[in-house]
Write an enzyme that holds these catalytic residues in place. Structure first.
Site, short mmCIF file in Angstrom:
data_model
loop_
_atom_site.label_atom_id
_atom_site.label_comp_id
_atom_site.label_asym_id
_atom_site.label_seq_id
_atom_site.Cartn_x
_atom_site.Cartn_y
_atom_site.Cartn_z
N ASP A 283 0.75 -1.38 0.60
CA ASP A 283 0.26 -0.13 0.46
C ASP A 283 0.79 0.88 0.05
O ASP A 283 1.58 1.80 1.14
CB ASP A 283 -1.01 -0.10 1.25
CG ASP A 283 -2.18 1.12 1.44
OD1 ASP A 283 -2.24 1.75 0.26
OD2 ASP A 283 -2.70 1.11 2.23
N ALA A 284 1.69 2.00 -0.70
CA ALA A 284 1.78 2.53 -1.25
C ALA A 284 1.66 4.16 -1.54
O ALA A 284 2.00 4.80 -2.08
CB ALA A 284 3.30 2.79 -2.06
N LYS A 285 0.93 3.70 -2.29
CA LYS A 285 -0.45 4.78 -3.20
C LYS A 285 0.75 5.91 -4.56
O LYS A 285 1.05 6.90 -3.87
CB LYS A 285 -1.31 5.08 -2.54
CG LYS A 285 -2.12 5.20 -1.50
CD LYS A 285 -2.78 5.54 0.44
CE LYS A 285 -4.05 5.47 0.07
NZ LYS A 285 -3.18 3.99 0.87
N ARG A 286 1.61 5.10 -5.03
CA ARG A 286 2.00 5.90 -6.16
C ARG A 286 1.37 6.57 -7.53
O ARG A 286 0.18 6.08 -7.62
CB ARG A 286 3.36 4.99 -6.26
CG ARG A 286 4.12 4.87 -5.35
CD ARG A 286 4.77 5.70 -4.48
NE ARG A 286 4.93 5.62 -3.07
CZ ARG A 286 6.20 5.12 -2.19
NH1 ARG A 286 7.04 4.37 -3.07
NH2 ARG A 286 5.91 5.05 -1.20
N THR B 262 -0.79 -0.01 -4.47
CA THR B 262 -1.83 0.85 -4.68
C THR B 262 -1.64 1.83 -5.50
O THR B 262 -1.15 2.98 -5.33
CB THR B 262 -2.24 0.95 -2.98
OG1 THR B 262 -1.54 1.98 -2.26
CG2 THR B 262 -3.13 -0.11 -2.57
#
Ligand code: OMP
Length: 270
Positions: free
Chosen positions: A94-97, A121
């Site tokens: 879950d890094a939301k890149r 993510t």
């Protein structure tokens, strides 16, 4: 991991729980601080205790990046441990890149090739060329932020816009960039009233649903409006409510108990 493999795990174990690994040294049992790598030791015990009740683990990279190099080492060790000991579990970074194409390619390389995560993510704000680099890896997934669980989701995502709320535009457009075999969407459990609209636009995509447990979302409501018959199509994440069920000697057993409680509730949907 392919969609068929993920569904097979879900059906075999009768659970679609994802345990969020968001370690905070101020919250983990303090006796673990004597360990050489307290974060890894905490994760290892949580993973061992909850693996039977879930099909996925989701380390949120912020909780590792916050500790610099040692945090990143703990993350790498945690993922390696899960991949070795529980190879059938789906591993979400879950890094939301999401960045311009060549930068996204490097993020994809970091999380898929170096860390061996199954999914990452991705924030879709920069558009198709920022998401597509994550879709170039066989058996790997981009999980695009669709409608998030936080209050600020009303600022842009739920804005009615000219024709439809922004998040619906995001779902409609971005679902053309990949397939149900390499894209999922984040839809927050706290937005249960929107799940019918979500399913109208993306009836077959898997949804990663955070927001049950600490954020108060309802598993029953999400299932009522979000389940896909036979395929389930949901990964329900809970982090704090499970991993911080106790901060005493019994922390792993308490986490197992909480995970089992959610998994038992899920049995009704098979
Ligand atoms: P708990 O609220 O402790 O269960 O943690 C939720 C986890 O899911 C955190 O790691 C969040 O960063 C993440 N999350 C949300 O809470 N809301 C979202 O809309 C999206 C995510 C996510 O992408 O996982």
């Amino acid at each position: 991991m392919t969609r068929a493999e993920l569904i097979k795990q879900i059906q075999a174990k009768k659970t679609f729980l994802c345990v969020g690994l968001d370690p905070d040294v101020d919250k983990i049992p303090q006796f673990l601080l004597e360990e050489e790598d307290p974060i890894f030791e905490f994760n290892r015990q949580i993973v061992d205790a909850t693996a039977d009740y879930c099909v996925a683990f989701k380390p949120n990279t912020a909780f590792y990046e916050a500790y610099g190099l040692s945090g990143m080492t703990s993350l790498e060790k945690t993922i390696k441990y899960i991949k070795q000991e529980y190879p059938n579990h789906f591993l979400i970074a879950d890094a939301k890149r999401g960045d311009i194409g060549n930068t996204s390619s490097m993020y994809a390389k970091a999380f898929f090739k170096r860390l061996h995560a199954d999914a990452i993510t991705v924030a879709p704000y920069m558009g198709s060329d920022s998401v597509k680099p994550f879709l170039q890896f066989e058996g790997k997934w981009a999980i695009v932020l669709g409608l998030t669980s936080n209050e600020g989701a009303t600022d842009f995502q739920l804005d009615e816009g000219k024709v439809e709320p922004l998040y619906q535009h995001v779902l409609r457009t971005s679902s053309q960039w990949g397939t149900t075999e390499n894209m999922m969407y984040v839809i927050g459990a706290t937005k249960a009233q929107q799940f019918d609209d979500v399913r109208r636009i993306i009836p077959n995509h898997f949804l990663l649903v955070p927001g049950v447990g600490a954020q108060g979302g309802s598993l029953a409501e999400v299932c009522k409006h979000g389940l896909i018959k036979n395929d389930i199509g949901l990964l329900i994440n809970s982090s704090r409510a499970i991993i911080y069920a106790s901060n005493g000697e019994d922390f792993a057993a308490a986490a197992a108990k909480e995970a089992k409680k959610v998994a038992d509730e899920m049995k009704a949907y098979f």
